[in-house]
Design an enzyme around this catalytic site. Structure first.
Site, PDB file in Angstrom:
ATOM      1  N   SER A  53       0.845  -1.186   0.000  1.00 10.38           N
ATOM      2  CA  SER A  53       0.000   0.000   0.000  1.00 10.38           C
ATOM      3  C   SER A  53       0.884   1.241   0.000  1.00 10.38           C
ATOM      4  O   SER A  53       2.113   1.152   0.061  1.00 10.38           O
ATOM      5  CB  SER A  53      -0.887  -0.001   1.247  1.00 10.38           C
ATOM      6  OG  SER A  53      -0.078   0.109   2.413  1.00 10.38           O
ATOM      7  N   ASP A  95      -1.226  -1.449  -3.929  1.00  9.30           N
ATOM      8  CA  ASP A  95      -2.595  -1.388  -3.427  1.00  9.30           C
ATOM      9  C   ASP A  95      -3.089   0.064  -3.366  1.00  9.30           C
ATOM     10  O   ASP A  95      -2.366   0.991  -3.691  1.00  9.30           O
ATOM     11  CB  ASP A  95      -2.604  -2.059  -2.045  1.00  9.30           C
ATOM     12  CG  ASP A  95      -3.986  -2.452  -1.561  1.00  9.30           C
ATOM     13  OD1 ASP A  95      -4.920  -2.475  -2.384  1.00  9.30           O
ATOM     14  OD2 ASP A  95      -4.122  -2.748  -0.368  1.00  9.30           O
ATOM     15  N   HIS A  96      -4.307   0.237  -2.893  1.00 11.60           N
ATOM     16  CA  HIS A  96      -5.027   1.513  -2.806  1.00 11.60           C
ATOM     17  C   HIS A  96      -4.165   2.762  -2.966  1.00 11.60           C
ATOM     18  O   HIS A  96      -3.389   3.116  -2.094  1.00 11.60           O
ATOM     19  CB  HIS A  96      -5.739   1.604  -1.458  1.00 11.60           C
ATOM     20  CG  HIS A  96      -6.882   0.662  -1.328  1.00 11.60           C
ATOM     21  ND1 HIS A  96      -8.163   0.973  -1.709  1.00 11.60           N
ATOM     22  CD2 HIS A  96      -6.930  -0.596  -0.861  1.00 11.60           C
ATOM     23  CE1 HIS A  96      -8.950  -0.052  -1.488  1.00 11.60           C
ATOM     24  NE2 HIS A  96      -8.226  -1.027  -0.977  1.00 11.60           N
ATOM     25  N   GLU A 161     -11.410   0.930  -8.529  1.00 14.34           N
ATOM     26  CA  GLU A 161     -12.491   0.716  -7.567  1.00 14.34           C
ATOM     27  C   GLU A 161     -13.645   1.644  -7.914  1.00 14.34           C
ATOM     28  O   GLU A 161     -13.459   2.849  -8.081  1.00 14.34           O
ATOM     29  CB  GLU A 161     -12.015   0.984  -6.135  1.00 14.34           C
ATOM     30  CG  GLU A 161     -13.086   0.699  -5.100  1.00 14.34           C
ATOM     31  CD  GLU A 161     -12.511   0.601  -3.691  1.00 14.34           C
ATOM     32  OE1 GLU A 161     -12.816  -0.392  -3.014  1.00 14.34           O
ATOM     33  OE2 GLU A 161     -11.762   1.504  -3.285  1.00 14.34           O
ATOM     34  N   GLU A 169      -8.266   2.571   5.979  1.00 11.14           N
ATOM     35  CA  GLU A 169      -7.010   1.980   5.529  1.00 11.14           C
ATOM     36  C   GLU A 169      -6.058   3.091   5.143  1.00 11.14           C
ATOM     37  O   GLU A 169      -6.409   3.970   4.347  1.00 11.14           O
ATOM     38  CB  GLU A 169      -7.214   1.031   4.345  1.00 11.14           C
ATOM     39  CG  GLU A 169      -5.901   0.392   3.888  1.00 11.14           C
ATOM     40  CD  GLU A 169      -6.085  -0.688   2.845  1.00 11.14           C
ATOM     41  OE1 GLU A 169      -5.442  -1.744   2.982  1.00 11.14           O
ATOM     42  OE2 GLU A 169      -6.844  -0.467   1.903  1.00 11.14           O
ATOM     43  N   HIS A 212     -13.103  -2.056   5.329  1.00 10.99           N
ATOM     44  CA  HIS A 212     -11.727  -2.310   5.770  1.00 10.99           C
ATOM     45  C   HIS A 212     -11.679  -2.436   7.289  1.00 10.99           C
ATOM     46  O   HIS A 212     -12.476  -1.834   8.010  1.00 10.99           O
ATOM     47  CB  HIS A 212     -10.808  -1.157   5.352  1.00 10.99           C
ATOM     48  CG  HIS A 212     -10.515  -1.130   3.885  1.00 10.99           C
ATOM     49  ND1 HIS A 212     -10.542   0.027   3.141  1.00 10.99           N
ATOM     50  CD2 HIS A 212     -10.190  -2.120   3.013  1.00 10.99           C
ATOM     51  CE1 HIS A 212     -10.240  -0.249   1.878  1.00 10.99           C
ATOM     52  NE2 HIS A 212     -10.020  -1.540   1.788  1.00 10.99           N
ATOM     53  N   GLY A 213     -10.724  -3.208   7.770  1.00 13.64           N
ATOM     54  CA  GLY A 213     -10.553  -3.361   9.207  1.00 13.64           C
ATOM     55  C   GLY A 213     -10.879  -4.770   9.647  1.00 13.64           C
ATOM     56  O   GLY A 213     -10.968  -5.693   8.824  1.00 13.64           O
ATOM     57  N   HIS A 249     -12.405  -6.403  -1.817  1.00 17.08           N
ATOM     58  CA  HIS A 249     -11.735  -5.619  -0.781  1.00 17.08           C
ATOM     59  C   HIS A 249     -12.493  -5.743   0.530  1.00 17.08           C
ATOM     60  O   HIS A 249     -13.677  -6.037   0.546  1.00 17.08           O
ATOM     61  CB  HIS A 249     -11.684  -4.136  -1.169  1.00 17.08           C
ATOM     62  CG  HIS A 249     -10.776  -3.837  -2.301  1.00 17.08           C
ATOM     63  ND1 HIS A 249     -10.498  -2.555  -2.706  1.00 17.08           N
ATOM     64  CD2 HIS A 249     -10.063  -4.636  -3.116  1.00 17.08           C
ATOM     65  CE1 HIS A 249      -9.662  -2.577  -3.730  1.00 17.08           C
ATOM     66  NE2 HIS A 249      -9.383  -3.838  -4.002  1.00 17.08           N
ATOM     67  N   GLY A 251     -12.434  -7.820   3.245  1.00 14.84           N
ATOM     68  CA  GLY A 251     -13.045  -9.123   3.441  1.00 14.84           C
ATOM     69  C   GLY A 251     -12.998  -9.679   4.849  1.00 14.84           C
ATOM     70  O   GLY A 251     -13.566 -10.742   5.101  1.00 14.84           O
ATOM     71  N   ASN A 271      -8.169  -9.153  -1.387  1.00 19.68           N
ATOM     72  CA  ASN A 271      -7.150  -8.517  -0.571  1.00 19.68           C
ATOM     73  C   ASN A 271      -7.225  -9.000   0.873  1.00 19.68           C
ATOM     74  O   ASN A 271      -8.312  -9.061   1.460  1.00 19.68           O
ATOM     75  CB  ASN A 271      -7.324  -6.998  -0.597  1.00 19.68           C
ATOM     76  CG  ASN A 271      -7.002  -6.395  -1.945  1.00 19.68           C
ATOM     77  OD1 ASN A 271      -6.722  -7.104  -2.910  1.00 19.68           O
ATOM     78  ND2 ASN A 271      -7.036  -5.079  -2.016  1.00 19.68           N
ATOM     79  N   ASP A 273      -5.172  -8.299   4.538  1.00 18.85           N
ATOM     80  CA  ASP A 273      -4.158  -7.513   5.237  1.00 18.85           C
ATOM     81  C   ASP A 273      -4.330  -7.629   6.750  1.00 18.85           C
ATOM     82  O   ASP A 273      -3.422  -8.079   7.459  1.00 18.85           O
ATOM     83  CB  ASP A 273      -4.256  -6.046   4.798  1.00 18.85           C
ATOM     84  CG  ASP A 273      -3.146  -5.178   5.375  1.00 18.85           C
ATOM     85  OD1 ASP A 273      -2.141  -5.728   5.864  1.00 18.85           O
ATOM     86  OD2 ASP A 273      -3.270  -3.934   5.323  1.00 18.85           O
ATOM     87  N   THR A 274      -5.484  -7.246   7.257  1.00 19.39           N
ATOM     88  CA  THR A 274      -5.712  -7.234   8.700  1.00 19.39           C
ATOM     89  C   THR A 274      -5.436  -8.596   9.332  1.00 19.39           C
ATOM     90  O   THR A 274      -4.750  -8.702  10.356  1.00 19.39           O
ATOM     91  CB  THR A 274      -7.158  -6.796   8.998  1.00 19.39           C
ATOM     92  OG1 THR A 274      -7.380  -5.503   8.425  1.00 19.39           O
ATOM     93  CG2 THR A 274      -7.409  -6.735  10.495  1.00 19.39           C
TER      94      THR A 274
END
Length: 340
Positions: A53, A95-96, A161, A169, A212-213, A249, A251, A271, A273-274
């Site tokens: 990112s 990413d983003h 997107e 994020e 996100h999160g 995204h 998820g 994606n 990440d968390t």
């Protein structure tokens, strides 16, 4: 295997769509999290996508340097060397990237890849994401059209997107409301401006309640049928079945049923990440609590060098994250599906 060429990456995504699976796209921030992701894919016998990112790219350049391009180039060059020791194909992705960071992130990296391609070399990254979720649709697609042309020249794939992802994020916050659901009209307009493959290969992150999160199952109200409606609307207009290659995204907290429904409707990339951040950090926390009198010089003692050697807890962190990556491969049905 080496980092995927543009042809191999295109084949990877095509196989995912035709065979009904998706690739985890794992965010990394260091050489060690890179190795954890590579190890996880290799242990699952799956090809995969590893991404950075804007914040991750800054961190990779050095906490006081904070240069996204420097961090990205250093990461990609390192990954290109070490990935050869793993038995899977890996694509590198950024990413983003919001509008205010395009000139300091995606555009310079696309120019770098274009220059390499002009010299007969491979592009630096295999795909880049333009995150236009914070701007109006027409501006989003106007910028996407420009970046798609640049991506074609760089032999890379563009990810866009359309819609809004809730949560936070890298400092970008999206509200959790009805804007989280992309409409068929948005999908039709996207196809009108960017084509359905005729103007270049792009992936689309349409939003269907994504946040996100980290959330417990049931908190996030996903509607995977939004993807189905978008595919059908564009297919009817353009005469091409499942015209979009979707990206999932936000998820975390999704049920396996929701994930598999999204794959059925055309998701080829998800994606993550968390969850992998926690899987990396949890073994470190365990090590510190278990060996607190070794990692700290308690009451003037000397501690235990073997306990505070970064390799001691780093190995455990790598194994923990690798296991979560392999689990993601099984959930997305790409485990055991690596290209020969």
């Amino acid at each position: 295997m080496p980092i995927a060429t543009p042809e191999v990456y295109t084949e990877m995504l095509g196989r995912a769509k035709s065979q009904g699976f998706a690739y985890p796209a794992i965010n990394v921030t260091s050489s060690q999290t890179l190795h954890a992701a590579l190890r996880g894919f290799a242990e699952a016998e799956s090809d995969g996508i590893i991404q950075v990112s804007t914040g991750g790219a800054e961190f990779l350049s050095g906490a006081t340097v904070k240069d996204m391009v420097t961090g990205s180039i250093a990461f990609a060059e390192y990954a290109r060397i070490v990935a050869e020791k793993y038995s899977v194909n890996i694509a590198l992705h950024t990413d983003h990237c919001p509008k205010d960071k395009l000139d300091g992130f995606v555009r310079p990296l696309l120019r770098e890849s274009s220059e390499r391609v002009a010299k007969g070399q491979q592009p630096l990254f295999q795909s880049h994401m333009w995150d236009g979720s914070a701007v109006e649709l027409e501006e989003n697609l106007q910028i996407a059209e420009e970046l798609l042309a640049a991506s074609n020249a760089a032999r890379t794939i563009l990810e866009i997107e359309v819609g809004v992802v809730g949560g936070e994020e890298d400092g970008v916050v999206g509200e959790i409301n009805e804007k989280l659901y992309t409409t068929p009209g948005d999908a039709l307009r996207t196809a009108e401006v960017l084509g359905v493959g005729d103007k270049g290969y792009y992936m689309t992150a349409l939003t269907f309640g994504n946040v996100h999160g980290v959330y417990k199952p049931g908190h996030v109200k996903l509607r995977p049928e939004v993807l189905k409606d978008a595919q059908e609307a564009v297919a009817e207009k353009h005469g091409k079945a499942k015209p979009f290659d979707f990206v999932f995204h936000g998820g975390s907290g999704s049920t396996l049923e929701e994930i598999h429904a999204a794959i059925d409707y055309g998701v080829v990339k998800m994606n993550i990440d968390t969850d992998t951040q926690y899987a990396f950090t949890r073994p470190i926390a365990d090590h510190m609590f278990t060996n607190y009198d070794g990692v700290l010089k308690v009451d003037g003692d000397v501690g235990n060098k073997k306990a505070y050697d970064p390799r001691a807890y780093g190995k455990a962190a790598e194994a923990g994250m690798a296991a979560r990556v392999a689990e993601a491969c099984r959930q997305l049905k790409c485990a055991g599906n690596k290209m020969k």
